[in-house]
Design a protein around this motif. Structure first.
Motif, PDB file in Angstrom:
ATOM      1  N   CYS A  71     -18.685  47.036 -55.631  1.00 18.08           N
ATOM      2  CA  CYS A  71     -17.199  47.096 -55.056  1.00 18.08           C
ATOM      3  C   CYS A  71     -16.674  48.478 -55.525  1.00 18.08           C
ATOM      4  O   CYS A  71     -17.104  49.364 -56.374  1.00 18.08           O
ATOM      5  CB  CYS A  71     -16.373  46.064 -56.099  1.00 18.08           C
ATOM      6  SG  CYS A  71     -15.993  46.350 -57.796  1.00 18.08           S
ATOM      7  N   ILE A  72     -15.661  48.846 -54.662  1.00 17.65           N
ATOM      8  CA  ILE A  72     -15.082  50.020 -54.617  1.00 17.65           C
ATOM      9  C   ILE A  72     -14.654  50.591 -56.150  1.00 17.65           C
ATOM     10  O   ILE A  72     -14.799  51.771 -56.702  1.00 17.65           O
ATOM     11  CB  ILE A  72     -13.823  50.093 -53.629  1.00 17.65           C
ATOM     12  CG1 ILE A  72     -14.454  49.884 -52.414  1.00 17.65           C
ATOM     13  CG2 ILE A  72     -12.996  51.331 -53.716  1.00 17.65           C
ATOM     14  CD1 ILE A  72     -14.997  51.193 -51.534  1.00 17.65           C
ATOM     15  N   VAL A  88     -13.036  58.698 -51.462  1.00 18.54           N
ATOM     16  CA  VAL A  88     -13.568  57.395 -51.748  1.00 18.54           C
ATOM     17  C   VAL A  88     -12.050  56.533 -51.663  1.00 18.54           C
ATOM     18  O   VAL A  88     -11.931  55.425 -50.929  1.00 18.54           O
ATOM     19  CB  VAL A  88     -14.122  56.964 -53.070  1.00 18.54           C
ATOM     20  CG1 VAL A  88     -14.218  55.472 -53.412  1.00 18.54           C
ATOM     21  CG2 VAL A  88     -15.338  57.704 -53.167  1.00 18.54           C
ATOM     22  N   ALA A  89     -11.102  56.993 -52.159  1.00 19.45           N
ATOM     23  CA  ALA A  89      -9.794  56.227 -52.018  1.00 19.45           C
ATOM     24  C   ALA A  89      -9.223  56.094 -50.817  1.00 19.45           C
ATOM     25  O   ALA A  89      -8.708  55.007 -50.515  1.00 19.45           O
ATOM     26  CB  ALA A  89      -8.844  57.071 -53.089  1.00 19.45           C
ATOM     27  N   THR A  90      -9.450  57.068 -49.823  1.00 17.07           N
ATOM     28  CA  THR A  90      -9.013  56.899 -48.420  1.00 17.07           C
ATOM     29  C   THR A  90      -9.862  56.045 -47.644  1.00 17.07           C
ATOM     30  O   THR A  90      -9.382  55.352 -47.069  1.00 17.07           O
ATOM     31  CB  THR A  90      -9.262  58.498 -48.075  1.00 17.07           C
ATOM     32  OG1 THR A  90      -8.211  59.435 -48.616  1.00 17.07           O
ATOM     33  CG2 THR A  90      -8.713  58.490 -46.455  1.00 17.07           C
ATOM     34  N   LEU A  91     -10.967  56.012 -47.994  1.00 15.20           N
ATOM     35  CA  LEU A  91     -12.142  54.930 -47.425  1.00 15.20           C
ATOM     36  C   LEU A  91     -11.687  53.844 -47.744  1.00 15.20           C
ATOM     37  O   LEU A  91     -11.970  52.492 -46.891  1.00 15.20           O
ATOM     38  CB  LEU A  91     -13.361  55.325 -47.490  1.00 15.20           C
ATOM     39  CG  LEU A  91     -14.027  56.643 -46.954  1.00 15.20           C
ATOM     40  CD1 LEU A  91     -15.536  57.157 -47.279  1.00 15.20           C
ATOM     41  CD2 LEU A  91     -13.952  56.724 -45.372  1.00 15.20           C
ATOM     42  N   ALA A  92     -11.435  53.595 -48.904  1.00 19.57           N
ATOM     43  CA  ALA A  92     -10.980  52.146 -49.437  1.00 19.57           C
ATOM     44  C   ALA A  92      -9.962  51.313 -48.757  1.00 19.57           C
ATOM     45  O   ALA A  92      -9.710  50.133 -48.659  1.00 19.57           O
ATOM     46  CB  ALA A  92     -10.649  52.156 -51.253  1.00 19.57           C
ATOM     47  N   TRP A 115     -25.781  50.919 -52.536  1.00 18.65           N
ATOM     48  CA  TRP A 115     -24.672  50.288 -53.193  1.00 18.65           C
ATOM     49  C   TRP A 115     -23.488  50.722 -52.816  1.00 18.65           C
ATOM     50  O   TRP A 115     -22.429  49.815 -52.741  1.00 18.65           O
ATOM     51  CB  TRP A 115     -25.043  50.378 -54.879  1.00 18.65           C
ATOM     52  CG  TRP A 115     -24.175  49.796 -55.833  1.00 18.65           C
ATOM     53  CD1 TRP A 115     -24.763  48.716 -56.500  1.00 18.65           C
ATOM     54  CD2 TRP A 115     -22.916  50.182 -56.069  1.00 18.65           C
ATOM     55  NE1 TRP A 115     -23.790  48.157 -57.060  1.00 18.65           N
ATOM     56  CE2 TRP A 115     -22.482  48.986 -57.109  1.00 18.65           C
ATOM     57  CE3 TRP A 115     -22.111  51.144 -56.051  1.00 18.65           C
ATOM     58  CZ2 TRP A 115     -21.517  48.971 -57.436  1.00 18.65           C
ATOM     59  CZ3 TRP A 115     -20.593  51.104 -56.303  1.00 18.65           C
ATOM     60  CH2 TRP A 115     -20.538  50.002 -57.344  1.00 18.65           C
ATOM     61  N   ILE A 116     -23.338  51.936 -52.472  1.00 19.34           N
ATOM     62  CA  ILE A 116     -21.903  52.501 -52.207  1.00 19.34           C
ATOM     63  C   ILE A 116     -21.583  51.621 -50.779  1.00 19.34           C
ATOM     64  O   ILE A 116     -20.584  51.243 -50.534  1.00 19.34           O
ATOM     65  CB  ILE A 116     -21.980  54.019 -52.080  1.00 19.34           C
ATOM     66  CG1 ILE A 116     -22.261  54.490 -53.537  1.00 19.34           C
ATOM     67  CG2 ILE A 116     -20.700  54.695 -51.288  1.00 19.34           C
ATOM     68  CD1 ILE A 116     -22.207  56.075 -53.652  1.00 19.34           C
ATOM     69  N   ALA A 117     -22.772  51.820 -49.846  1.00 18.33           N
ATOM     70  CA  ALA A 117     -22.353  51.186 -48.751  1.00 18.33           C
ATOM     71  C   ALA A 117     -21.779  49.750 -48.719  1.00 18.33           C
ATOM     72  O   ALA A 117     -21.033  49.250 -48.056  1.00 18.33           O
ATOM     73  CB  ALA A 117     -23.400  51.280 -47.610  1.00 18.33           C
ATOM     74  N   ALA A 121     -18.299  47.805 -47.629  1.00 19.74           N
ATOM     75  CA  ALA A 121     -18.368  46.524 -46.915  1.00 19.74           C
ATOM     76  C   ALA A 121     -17.536  45.412 -47.527  1.00 19.74           C
ATOM     77  O   ALA A 121     -16.920  44.683 -46.885  1.00 19.74           O
ATOM     78  CB  ALA A 121     -19.874  46.513 -46.621  1.00 19.74           C
ATOM     79  N   GLN A 122     -17.973  45.334 -48.911  1.00 16.95           N
ATOM     80  CA  GLN A 122     -17.094  44.270 -49.615  1.00 16.95           C
ATOM     81  C   GLN A 122     -15.448  44.266 -49.473  1.00 16.95           C
ATOM     82  O   GLN A 122     -14.845  43.687 -49.228  1.00 16.95           O
ATOM     83  CB  GLN A 122     -17.521  44.255 -51.161  1.00 16.95           C
ATOM     84  CG  GLN A 122     -16.959  43.044 -51.837  1.00 16.95           C
ATOM     85  CD  GLN A 122     -16.460  43.437 -53.216  1.00 16.95           C
ATOM     86  OE1 GLN A 122     -15.577  44.148 -53.351  1.00 16.95           O
ATOM     87  NE2 GLN A 122     -17.166  42.726 -54.321  1.00 16.95           N
ATOM     88  N   GLN A 123     -15.219  45.873 -49.701  1.00 16.02           N
ATOM     89  CA  GLN A 123     -13.704  46.245 -49.673  1.00 16.02           C
ATOM     90  C   GLN A 123     -13.254  45.714 -48.281  1.00 16.02           C
ATOM     91  O   GLN A 123     -12.406  45.297 -47.970  1.00 16.02           O
ATOM     92  CB  GLN A 123     -13.464  47.747 -49.700  1.00 16.02           C
ATOM     93  CG  GLN A 123     -12.130  48.183 -49.569  1.00 16.02           C
ATOM     94  CD  GLN A 123     -11.164  47.848 -50.769  1.00 16.02           C
ATOM     95  OE1 GLN A 123     -11.644  46.865 -51.659  1.00 16.02           O
ATOM     96  NE2 GLN A 123     -10.025  47.825 -50.415  1.00 16.02           N
ATOM     97  N   ALA A 124     -14.052  45.972 -47.024  1.00 17.55           N
ATOM     98  CA  ALA A 124     -13.638  45.390 -45.872  1.00 17.55           C
ATOM     99  C   ALA A 124     -13.428  44.111 -45.755  1.00 17.55           C
ATOM    100  O   ALA A 124     -12.437  43.693 -45.043  1.00 17.55           O
ATOM    101  CB  ALA A 124     -14.870  46.116 -44.780  1.00 17.55           C
TER     102      ALA A 124
END
Length: 198
Positions: A71-72, A88-92, A115-117, A121-124
């Motif tokens: 997760c983010i 990262v915050a902007t992409l979240a 893991w980051i990808a 995706a989980q945030q999406a």
């Protein structure tokens, strides 16, 4: 008797969150001091929360993430990793998906790209977008088979509907002409449907 009938009707209407909240309110004597509007509002809020939870569960299951627990909030943005906390915050916010933009993660093996990808995706999924994790080699093999059994066009249409397509391990091996053509078709269909991909 009226309560059981009401519970049954709520379940028949697929309002399971409301049914549970109604049962809980009936069991709690403290809720009797609340007004009808307050109690009803709590029941409606519970239904909304129930639906949000079910939607997230459905999206996460369909995403088939390699690391579903990623997760983010857990992304390590220490200086040594080379990740910019602001990026990262902007992409979240997932505006990159709404704007039909892509993310390409590159780095050495073991750096945590997958893991980051999966965290993005989980945030999406948490924001209501659909996602799908697939290793690039497996996708190209699947598309090669789809050419043979006549399901290629249908599979392209399915991929185009996905908001976030994670292609993992892309670039590990050289693509043959057929895989390059298939990748172009996937990208073209996704651009046409204005979906984002990772």
């Amino acid at each position: 008797m009226l309560m059981q009938q009401t519970l049954s009707q709520l379940r028949n209407l697929k309002l399971d969150g409301m049914a549970r909240a109604f049962e809980e309110q009936a069991a709690l004597t403290a809720s009797t001091s609340l007004s009808f509007e307050d109690r009803f509002g709590m029941v409606v809020e519970r239904e909304l929360a129930w639906r949000d939870t079910r939607r997230l569960e459905r999206l996460m299951k369909a995403a088939r993430l390699k690391n579903p627990q990623a997760c983010i909030e857990d992304i390590d943005v220490r200086q040594s990793r080379g990740l910019d906390q602001r990026v990262v915050a902007t992409l979240a916010s997932c505006d990159w998906i709404r704007n039909a933009q892509n993310i390409i993660l590159s780095g050495p093996t073991g750096a945590g790209k997958t893991w980051i990808a999966c965290a993005f995706a989980q945030q999406a999924c948490r924001q209501g977008f659909s996602a799908l994790y697939v290793r690039a080699a497996r996708l190209f093999e699947e598309l090669r088979i789809a050419h043979g059994d006549g399901s290629f066009t249908r599979r392209l249409a399915q991929l185009a509907k996905i908001d976030v397509l994670l292609l993992d391990d892309w670039g590990l091996q050289e693509l043959d002409q057929g895989a390059r053509n298939d990748l172009l078709e996937v990208i073209d269909d996704r651009v046409g449907s204005r979906s984002g991909s990772v």
